[in-house]
Design a protein around this motif. Sequence first.
Motif, PDB file in Angstrom:
ATOM      1  N   GLN A 444       0.841  -1.136   0.155  1.00  0.00           N
ATOM      2  CA  GLN A 444       0.029   0.148  -0.087  1.00  0.00           C
ATOM      3  C   GLN A 444       1.028   1.397  -0.035  1.00  0.00           C
ATOM      4  N   VAL A 445       2.046   1.303   0.730  1.00  0.00           N
ATOM      5  CA  VAL A 445       2.878   2.361   0.650  1.00  0.00           C
ATOM      6  C   VAL A 445       3.318   2.638  -0.856  1.00  0.00           C
ATOM      7  N   ALA A 446       3.863   1.357  -1.328  1.00  0.00           N
ATOM      8  CA  ALA A 446       4.334   1.662  -2.635  1.00  0.00           C
ATOM      9  C   ALA A 446       3.368   2.222  -3.567  1.00  0.00           C
ATOM     10  N   ALA A 447       1.882   1.767  -3.541  1.00  0.00           N
ATOM     11  CA  ALA A 447       0.869   2.147  -4.220  1.00  0.00           C
ATOM     12  C   ALA A 447       0.796   3.499  -4.104  1.00  0.00           C
ATOM     13  N   PHE A 448       0.642   4.106  -2.801  1.00  0.00           N
ATOM     14  CA  PHE A 448       0.363   5.389  -2.566  1.00  0.00           C
ATOM     15  C   PHE A 448       1.662   6.010  -3.132  1.00  0.00           C
ATOM     16  N   VAL A 449       2.759   5.894  -3.009  1.00  0.00           N
ATOM     17  CA  VAL A 449       3.962   6.643  -3.539  1.00  0.00           C
ATOM     18  C   VAL A 449       3.838   6.813  -5.202  1.00  0.00           C
ATOM     19  N   THR A 450       3.481   5.371  -5.598  1.00  0.00           N
ATOM     20  CA  THR A 450       3.252   5.658  -7.259  1.00  0.00           C
ATOM     21  C   THR A 450       2.145   6.629  -7.307  1.00  0.00           C
ATOM     22  N   LYS A 471      10.286   8.994  -7.004  1.00  0.00           N
ATOM     23  CA  LYS A 471       9.530   7.922  -6.748  1.00  0.00           C
ATOM     24  C   LYS A 471      10.409   6.882  -6.289  1.00  0.00           C
ATOM     25  N   GLU A 472      11.540   6.744  -7.189  1.00  0.00           N
ATOM     26  CA  GLU A 472      12.431   5.364  -6.945  1.00  0.00           C
ATOM     27  C   GLU A 472      13.260   5.497  -5.699  1.00  0.00           C
ATOM     28  N   ILE A 473      13.790   6.760  -5.477  1.00  0.00           N
ATOM     29  CA  ILE A 473      14.429   7.088  -4.185  1.00  0.00           C
ATOM     30  C   ILE A 473      13.349   6.668  -2.863  1.00  0.00           C
ATOM     31  N   ILE A 478      12.232   3.694   2.027  1.00  0.00           N
ATOM     32  CA  ILE A 478      11.508   3.661   2.982  1.00  0.00           C
ATOM     33  C   ILE A 478      11.381   2.263   3.761  1.00  0.00           C
ATOM     34  N   PRO A 479      11.673   1.253   2.840  1.00  0.00           N
ATOM     35  CA  PRO A 479      11.952  -0.041   3.454  1.00  0.00           C
ATOM     36  C   PRO A 479      13.265  -0.206   4.559  1.00  0.00           C
ATOM     37  N   LEU A 500       7.915  16.491   0.890  1.00  0.00           N
ATOM     38  CA  LEU A 500       9.292  16.850   1.352  1.00  0.00           C
ATOM     39  C   LEU A 500      10.456  16.309   0.429  1.00  0.00           C
ATOM     40  N   ASN A 501      10.279  14.768  -0.143  1.00  0.00           N
ATOM     41  CA  ASN A 501      11.125  14.260  -0.832  1.00  0.00           C
ATOM     42  C   ASN A 501      11.594  15.023  -2.196  1.00  0.00           C
ATOM     43  N   ARG A 502      10.429  15.487  -2.683  1.00  0.00           N
ATOM     44  CA  ARG A 502      10.312  16.032  -4.022  1.00  0.00           C
ATOM     45  C   ARG A 502      10.959  17.358  -3.940  1.00  0.00           C
ATOM     46  N   ASP A 503      10.366  18.218  -2.798  1.00  0.00           N
ATOM     47  CA  ASP A 503      10.754  19.615  -2.483  1.00  0.00           C
ATOM     48  C   ASP A 503      12.516  19.532  -2.215  1.00  0.00           C
ATOM     49  N   ARG A 504      13.017  18.644  -1.714  1.00  0.00           N
ATOM     50  CA  ARG A 504      14.499  18.710  -1.111  1.00  0.00           C
ATOM     51  C   ARG A 504      15.220  17.886  -2.188  1.00  0.00           C
TER      52      ARG A 504
END
Length: 893
Positions: A444-450, A471-473, A478-479, A500-504
Motif C-alpha cells: 500500500q505504501v508503494a501504491a500510494f507513492v506511485t 519515486k524510486e528514491i 522507506i523499507p 518533502l522528498n520532492r521539495d528537497r
Amino acid sequence: MEPVVRLASSAVDPLISRLLAPAPQGPPTSAPRTAAAARPASVPEGPAQLMARLVSFRGEDPAIGWQELFDVARELVRLGLEATEQRLPDGEEEGVAAVLARTLWVIGELDTTDAQAVRLGPQDYARRLRSAVPGADRELSSAAAWFHDSLLVTVCLHFLHLLILRFPGLAEGQPERSHRIGQLVDLNDVEALRGRPRPAAQDAEFEARYLRHVAEQHNRLTIYGIDLPNPNAPDNWSLDATYLSLAAEFSPGIGQDGAAEASLPGDATTPHDAGPAAPGEPVMTADRALAGHERVLLRGVAGSGKTTLIQWLAVATARSALPEELRNLHGRIPFVLPVRRFAREGLPAPDDFLSAVRHPLAGEAPEGWVVRVLAAERAVLLVDGIDEAPEAQRDAVRDQLRRLLRIYSGTLCLVTSRPPAVDADWLAEEGFTELNLAPMNRDQVAAFVTAWHHAARTDEGKDHSRLDEYKEILLRSIPLFRELRVLATNPLMCGLICALNRDRSGMLPQGRRELYEAAMEMLLQRRDPERRVLYADTVDLQRAPRERLLRKLAYRMLVEERAVLDHDSALGEITRSVAAIPAVASQGDPQKIFDHLLLRTGLLREQADGSVEFVHRTVQDYLAAKEAVEQGDFDLLLEHAHEADWEEVIRMAVAHARPGECAILFNGLLAPGRTGMKRNRRRLLAAACLEHVTELDPETHERVRRETRHMVRPGTVAAARGLGWVGPIVLEMLPDPTTVSDDEAHRLAVTVTRINDDAAVDYLARLRHRRSLTLRAELARGWRNFETERYATEIIQHLDPEGLYFPVSDRVELAALRQLGGRDRVQIVGHFTPGELVDGLAVERLTHLWLAYDLGAGMRMEWLSAFPALTTLRVNPRLPRVSGVPEGVRIIA
C-alpha cells in the motif's frame, strides 16, 4: 394505554417548550436530542417543585399570557388533526383548541409537584388536568371530545419529557418512570413519522440535487504538499484518481463471532487445524466496512484515512457506484456529519443536519425532508471524528446518537474516531461493530507513492522529468530506513514524505518533529516564491510571523477544546496578536492579515459560513504545542495529560521544549495526585515522550525509567497491547525473556511486536524456540511491523511450524516465505489475486490455507485446484461465503 394521536417531538417540542418558564441558570449541559428541545440548564436533585412555578404563564412576570397559550393549543390541534387525518365538524377545531388551552392553564392552578406529575405519567396526569375543569368539553361533539382527550395525553407526554430533560434530578429519583416516558416519546416519533405522507415530487427533485452536490463536494482530496514547490499547481485532486483502499481489522479481543479471543471450531480429532485466533487481523478493505454491518465504529490514528473513507462512501453512495458487497447502500441518502462542526453544541436534530454542517443547500431542503429519509430507512449517517468533540461532551453525543438510532432503527451508520478517544465497546449496546484501520503495508505504501507521483504529473511544475527518480528514491528508502518506515504507515505522513522528498530533491529529514519543521518551512517560507506567486496580495510576511499567528489560532483552539473557530473569534485572535508583532502590524488591518493566512499558507481552510479550521488536526496539535511551550503554559498541558486526545500535543510539546522545560513536563507527568488509569496513562506517556527529547538531565531521565519500570510487566493481553504504543524505550525495561513463563512470554511478544525498532527483533529472537502455539502465532503475525528479510531470517525460519499458520499480508512477505521453502499452513491477511497466490505459495507443500481477508471476485475458489496437497480451507466467518471449493477440501468457518 398509549396515546392515539402520534406527534413527532421535532414538531411539538418547540411549541410545548414555550409553556415552561425559563430554566434557572446553571452550568451548561450537553445538547439534547433536538435543537428545539434544548435543555437550558441542569440543576441538582432537590426538593420537589410546584408545577405552578415551572410554567411560563404564571408568576409575577409571566412570559406568555392566555392568548399565547391559546395560539400554542390551536397549533397543537392542527398538528394532531394533520397527523391523524381527521376532520372535525365546522367550528369545532377552535372549540377543541379553547378546551385544550383551558386544560393546560390549570397546570398553574393545581398543587401538583413536578415529581408527582412524573410519577403519574402522561395518562393519569392528563386525567387529573381534565378533572380540574369539569364540563369544559360539554359544547364539543363526542368525536371532538375524544380527539381532545387523546391529544391531551400526547401533549402531557411531551410536556413531562421536556420537564425531565430540564431537571435531571427527576430522572434520578424515578428512573423507571422517566425511562418509560422516554420510550413512549420514541415510539410516538417513529409512528408519527411513518404515518406522514411524503411529498414525493418535491423530495425527489431536491434529493437529485443534493446527491449531485455530495458527489461534487466530496470528490476532491488533498494529498499533502502535492502542489509544492511548483507554480500553478492544484491544491487538491480527484478522489477517483487518488483513493487508496486500506485494510480494516476487527478490534482486538473480539473473536469472529463477537466472543472473547478463542479458536474457531474445527474437527475435534485434529485440534491444531483451527489454531489460535488472531485478534485484530485484517479481514477486508476498509471501504467494505459497512458490508454486512449496519453500524460500524472505525478507529484510526491521525492521518490514517478516516475522513477519506467517509468521502469515498459518500461519493459512491451518491452516485450509486458501489461495489456488489455494498449493495445494502444502494438507494441510500448519505449525510456526512463532521463532528468538529457541532462539537460543542452536540449532535444536531435531523432537521438541522444540513445547517449544522453548513451545507450550501441547507436553506433549500423541503421541510421535514431529512426526517422523512430517516423514517423511510433510506439514510446512511457518516459521523466523522468523534474525538473532535471535547472529552466531557462525548458521552452526550453518544447518547444523542443512540437515541436517534433507536428512533430510526433502519439507519446505517459509520462513526470514526482516533483509537484512544473512546473506550472499547463504546457503542456496542447499539449493535456497532468495532473496526480499526490497519497501518499501510509495503504494497500500500508503494501504491500510494506511485499514485502520488502520478498525480504530480498533472501539475505545472518544472521537475516532471525527475518525478520517476524521486519515486524510486522513496521506494528504495522507506523499507531500508527505520524512521521512514515507522512514519510512512498512513496516508497523511506518507504524503508529507513524498512532498518533502520532492521539495528537497531526494534529501529527506529524519524524525517526526524534523518532518513537520521542514513542512512548516516549505509551506510558510518557500511556498509562494517557489511557485512564483509574488503579488497575490500586498502582504509580505516571512515564516516566523506567519507561524506565530497560526500558533495563536491553534493555541486558542487547544485552550477552548475546539477544532473550528467562527470568523469573529478567529479575527479577534488575529487582532489581539497583530499589534504585538511589529513585522505584521505594518502590513495592514487584521482582516487583511487574516485573509493572507487563509489564502497563502496552505494550512487553514475556511468554510462557507466564514468559520476556519486547520487542514488537519495533526497540524493544529503541532502548532498549539509549540505555542504552549513558548508561553510556558505547562499547567494547561499537565492538567490534560491523561486525556487521550492531548497525547500528540504533549509529545510535540516535549519535542519543542528546552531541557529545563522538559524536566517540568516530565516531573509533572510523574507527580502524585492522580489515581488508576489516569495515573498509569500519564506515566506511560512520560516513557513514550523520552524518544522525542533532545536533552534532559540524567536525574529526570532516570526517574522516568524508575517509575515506569514496574509497568512493563502487563498482566493481560490488552495491557500488553497498549504498552506497545510507548515505543522503543520499553525495550530497555523489559525482563529477560528466558526467565519468564510461556504466558508472560506471550504478553511480552504482544508488546514487542508493536514496537517498530530493530532492537525489537533482537528481543523477539530470544523467544523464537519456545513451543507455545499462542506465542509462536504472535511472533509470526509480528513480521508485518519490521523489515521483512531480516525478520524472516531471524524469526520466521526458526519457528516450529507444527500447527502454526504463517500470515502473509503483502507481496514482499509472500516472496520471503517462498524463499524459505514455503510452509504447510499459511494465513492470508492482505489483498492478493488468486494468480499471485498460486505463483507465490509452495504449491506442492501447502496443506492448510486460512483466508482472513476478502479476496473479492465473489470469493470463488476454483483456483485452489492448483494445490494438490491442500486438505483444509479455513475462512473467517465475517467474510463472504466461498464457492467453487475443490472436492476433498474441508472447509472450517
